[in-house]
Design a protein around this motif. Structure first.
Motif, PDB file in Angstrom:
ATOM      1  N   ILE A  17      98.757  81.807  51.654  1.00  0.00           N
ATOM      2  CA  ILE A  17      98.079  81.904  50.368  1.00  0.00           C
ATOM      3  C   ILE A  17      99.106  82.516  49.419  1.00  0.00           C
ATOM      4  CG2 ILE A  17      97.049  84.110  51.031  1.00  0.00           C
ATOM      5  CD1 ILE A  17      94.742  83.422  49.106  1.00  0.00           C
ATOM      6  N   HIS A  18      99.284  81.882  48.283  1.00  0.00           N
ATOM      7  CA  HIS A  18     100.291  82.323  47.323  1.00  0.00           C
ATOM      8  C   HIS A  18      99.588  82.947  46.126  1.00  0.00           C
ATOM      9  CE1 HIS A  18     104.150  82.464  45.413  1.00  0.00           C
ATOM     10  NE2 HIS A  18     103.697  81.805  44.364  1.00  0.00           N
ATOM     11  N   LEU A  19      99.785  84.238  45.944  1.00  0.00           N
ATOM     12  CA  LEU A  19      99.157  84.977  44.850  1.00  0.00           C
ATOM     13  C   LEU A  19     100.253  85.701  44.076  1.00  0.00           C
ATOM     14  CD1 LEU A  19      96.264  86.414  47.035  1.00  0.00           C
ATOM     15  CD2 LEU A  19      96.093  84.514  45.422  1.00  0.00           C
ATOM     16  N   PRO A  20     101.026  84.979  43.256  1.00  0.00           N
ATOM     17  CA  PRO A  20     102.199  85.570  42.609  1.00  0.00           C
ATOM     18  C   PRO A  20     101.899  86.673  41.607  1.00  0.00           C
ATOM     19  CG  PRO A  20     101.735  83.420  41.679  1.00  0.00           C
ATOM     20  CD  PRO A  20     100.808  83.597  42.858  1.00  0.00           C
ATOM     21  N   ASP A  21     100.679  86.716  41.094  1.00  0.00           N
ATOM     22  CA  ASP A  21     100.366  87.722  40.086  1.00  0.00           C
ATOM     23  C   ASP A  21      99.711  88.968  40.674  1.00  0.00           C
ATOM     24  OD1 ASP A  21     101.382  86.073  38.081  1.00  0.00           O
ATOM     25  OD2 ASP A  21      99.470  85.031  37.878  1.00  0.00           O
ATOM     26  N   GLU A  22      99.626  89.038  41.994  1.00  0.00           N
ATOM     27  CA  GLU A  22      99.010  90.204  42.630  1.00  0.00           C
ATOM     28  C   GLU A  22     100.068  91.027  43.339  1.00  0.00           C
ATOM     29  OE1 GLU A  22      95.517  89.617  44.927  1.00  0.00           O
ATOM     30  OE2 GLU A  22      94.746  88.067  43.600  1.00  0.00           O
ATOM     31  N   GLY A  23      99.802  92.308  43.436  1.00  0.00           N
ATOM     32  CA  GLY A  23     100.723  93.209  44.112  1.00  0.00           C
ATOM     33  C   GLY A  23     100.532  93.191  45.617  1.00  0.00           C
ATOM     34  N   HIS A  24     101.248  94.072  46.275  1.00  0.00           N
ATOM     35  CA  HIS A  24     101.185  94.201  47.724  1.00  0.00           C
ATOM     36  C   HIS A  24     100.029  95.152  48.047  1.00  0.00           C
ATOM     37  CE1 HIS A  24     102.818  94.014  51.749  1.00  0.00           C
ATOM     38  NE2 HIS A  24     102.620  95.318  51.837  1.00  0.00           N
ATOM     39  N   ASP A  25      98.886  94.582  48.354  1.00  0.00           N
ATOM     40  CA  ASP A  25      97.699  95.377  48.641  1.00  0.00           C
ATOM     41  C   ASP A  25      96.745  94.543  49.494  1.00  0.00           C
ATOM     42  OD1 ASP A  25      96.632  93.517  46.917  1.00  0.00           O
ATOM     43  OD2 ASP A  25      96.099  94.938  45.357  1.00  0.00           O
ATOM     44  N   TYR A  26      95.539  94.985  49.606  1.00  0.00           N
ATOM     45  CA  TYR A  26      94.539  94.277  50.398  1.00  0.00           C
ATOM     46  C   TYR A  26      93.349  93.978  49.499  1.00  0.00           C
ATOM     47  CZ  TYR A  26      92.412  92.892  54.785  1.00  0.00           C
ATOM     48  OH  TYR A  26      91.845  92.175  55.801  1.00  0.00           O
ATOM     49  N   SER A  27      93.624  93.263  48.429  1.00  0.00           N
ATOM     50  CA  SER A  27      92.623  92.955  47.408  1.00  0.00           C
ATOM     51  C   SER A  27      91.583  91.970  47.935  1.00  0.00           C
ATOM     52  CB  SER A  27      93.318  92.368  46.187  1.00  0.00           C
ATOM     53  OG  SER A  27      93.869  91.101  46.512  1.00  0.00           O
ATOM     54  N   PRO A  28      90.484  91.797  47.197  1.00  0.00           N
ATOM     55  CA  PRO A  28      89.437  90.854  47.623  1.00  0.00           C
ATOM     56  C   PRO A  28      89.950  89.434  47.872  1.00  0.00           C
ATOM     57  CG  PRO A  28      88.593  92.255  45.890  1.00  0.00           C
ATOM     58  CD  PRO A  28      90.067  92.558  46.006  1.00  0.00           C
ATOM     59  N   THR A  29      90.870  88.949  47.050  1.00  0.00           N
ATOM     60  CA  THR A  29      91.373  87.589  47.271  1.00  0.00           C
ATOM     61  C   THR A  29      92.123  87.480  48.589  1.00  0.00           C
ATOM     62  OG1 THR A  29      93.281  88.148  45.902  1.00  0.00           O
ATOM     63  CG2 THR A  29      91.526  86.904  44.849  1.00  0.00           C
ATOM     64  N   LYS A  30      92.860  88.506  48.928  1.00  0.00           N
ATOM     65  CA  LYS A  30      93.586  88.495  50.203  1.00  0.00           C
ATOM     66  C   LYS A  30      92.624  88.644  51.377  1.00  0.00           C
ATOM     67  CE  LYS A  30      97.691  90.320  48.034  1.00  0.00           C
ATOM     68  NZ  LYS A  30      97.234  90.882  46.777  1.00  0.00           N
ATOM     69  N   ARG A  31      91.600  89.472  51.205  1.00  0.00           N
ATOM     70  CA  ARG A  31      90.614  89.631  52.279  1.00  0.00           C
ATOM     71  C   ARG A  31      89.874  88.327  52.523  1.00  0.00           C
ATOM     72  NH1 ARG A  31      89.509  94.457  49.446  1.00  0.00           N
ATOM     73  NH2 ARG A  31      87.406  93.761  48.924  1.00  0.00           N
ATOM     74  N   GLN A  32      89.507  87.612  51.455  1.00  0.00           N
ATOM     75  CA  GLN A  32      88.820  86.332  51.613  1.00  0.00           C
ATOM     76  C   GLN A  32      89.680  85.366  52.433  1.00  0.00           C
ATOM     77  OE1 GLN A  32      85.645  85.220  50.612  1.00  0.00           O
ATOM     78  NE2 GLN A  32      85.280  87.384  50.215  1.00  0.00           N
ATOM     79  N   ALA A  33      90.965  85.317  52.137  1.00  0.00           N
ATOM     80  CA  ALA A  33      91.874  84.437  52.882  1.00  0.00           C
ATOM     81  C   ALA A  33      91.965  84.868  54.343  1.00  0.00           C
ATOM     82  CB  ALA A  33      93.257  84.439  52.231  1.00  0.00           C
ATOM     83  N   LEU A  34      92.023  86.164  54.575  1.00  0.00           N
ATOM     84  CA  LEU A  34      92.098  86.669  55.947  1.00  0.00           C
ATOM     85  C   LEU A  34      90.837  86.330  56.726  1.00  0.00           C
ATOM     86  CD1 LEU A  34      93.474  88.398  58.166  1.00  0.00           C
ATOM     87  CD2 LEU A  34      92.137  90.301  57.264  1.00  0.00           C
ATOM     88  N   TYR A  35      89.671  86.528  56.121  1.00  0.00           N
ATOM     89  CA  TYR A  35      88.412  86.213  56.800  1.00  0.00           C
ATOM     90  C   TYR A  35      88.388  84.752  57.227  1.00  0.00           C
ATOM     91  CZ  TYR A  35      86.754  90.558  54.546  1.00  0.00           C
ATOM     92  OH  TYR A  35      86.598  91.842  54.112  1.00  0.00           O
ATOM     93  N   ALA A  36      88.800  83.857  56.332  1.00  0.00           N
ATOM     94  CA  ALA A  36      88.804  82.423  56.646  1.00  0.00           C
ATOM     95  C   ALA A  36      89.791  82.116  57.770  1.00  0.00           C
ATOM     96  CB  ALA A  36      89.148  81.620  55.398  1.00  0.00           C
ATOM     97  N   PHE A  37      90.969  82.736  57.729  1.00  0.00           N
ATOM     98  CA  PHE A  37      91.994  82.522  58.749  1.00  0.00           C
ATOM     99  C   PHE A  37      91.491  82.978  60.123  1.00  0.00           C
ATOM    100  CE2 PHE A  37      95.555  84.037  61.284  1.00  0.00           C
ATOM    101  CZ  PHE A  37      96.446  82.968  61.226  1.00  0.00           C
TER     102      PHE A  37
END
Length: 95
Positions: A17-37
């Motif tokens: 998942i490519h999120l170029p405008d987000e920092g290095h964290d565990y934001s909701p968008t990253k969590r959503q991708a992790l849950y799906a994975f």
């Protein structure tokens, strides 16, 4: 990665998942991708975990107070007297 996996005819195994405008964290968008994975690779049923929009719901998640997360200290269990405390003690113990 896709090129390397392509050498073995397995480009399909590479996901990101490519999120170029987000920092290095565990934001909701990253969590959503992790849950799906995780759901995909562990063959989990996710229907009951999603909200009406199809996103994974975090409504039942509880964010604990920091003090509850400590195993030792913060009015919980005391650190054992023989516990290693710090990197230098660890190095000495390993020698």
């Amino acid at each position: 990665m896709k090129r390397v996996y392509g050498l073995y005819d397995r480009r399909d195994l590479v996901q990101n998942i490519h999120l170029p405008d987000e920092g290095h964290d565990y934001s909701p968008t990253k969590r959503q991708a992790l849950y799906a994975f995780v759901a995909e690779h562990f063959s989990l049923e996710t229907k009951s975990l999603k909200d009406p929009t199809g996103r994974f719901s975090e409504a039942s998640c509880v964010v604990e107070d920091e003090a509850k997360l400590y195993t030792f200290g913060m009015d919980r269990h005391k650190l054992p007297a023989n516990a290693l405390n710090g990197f230098i003690q660890l190095q000495q113990a390993l020698r």
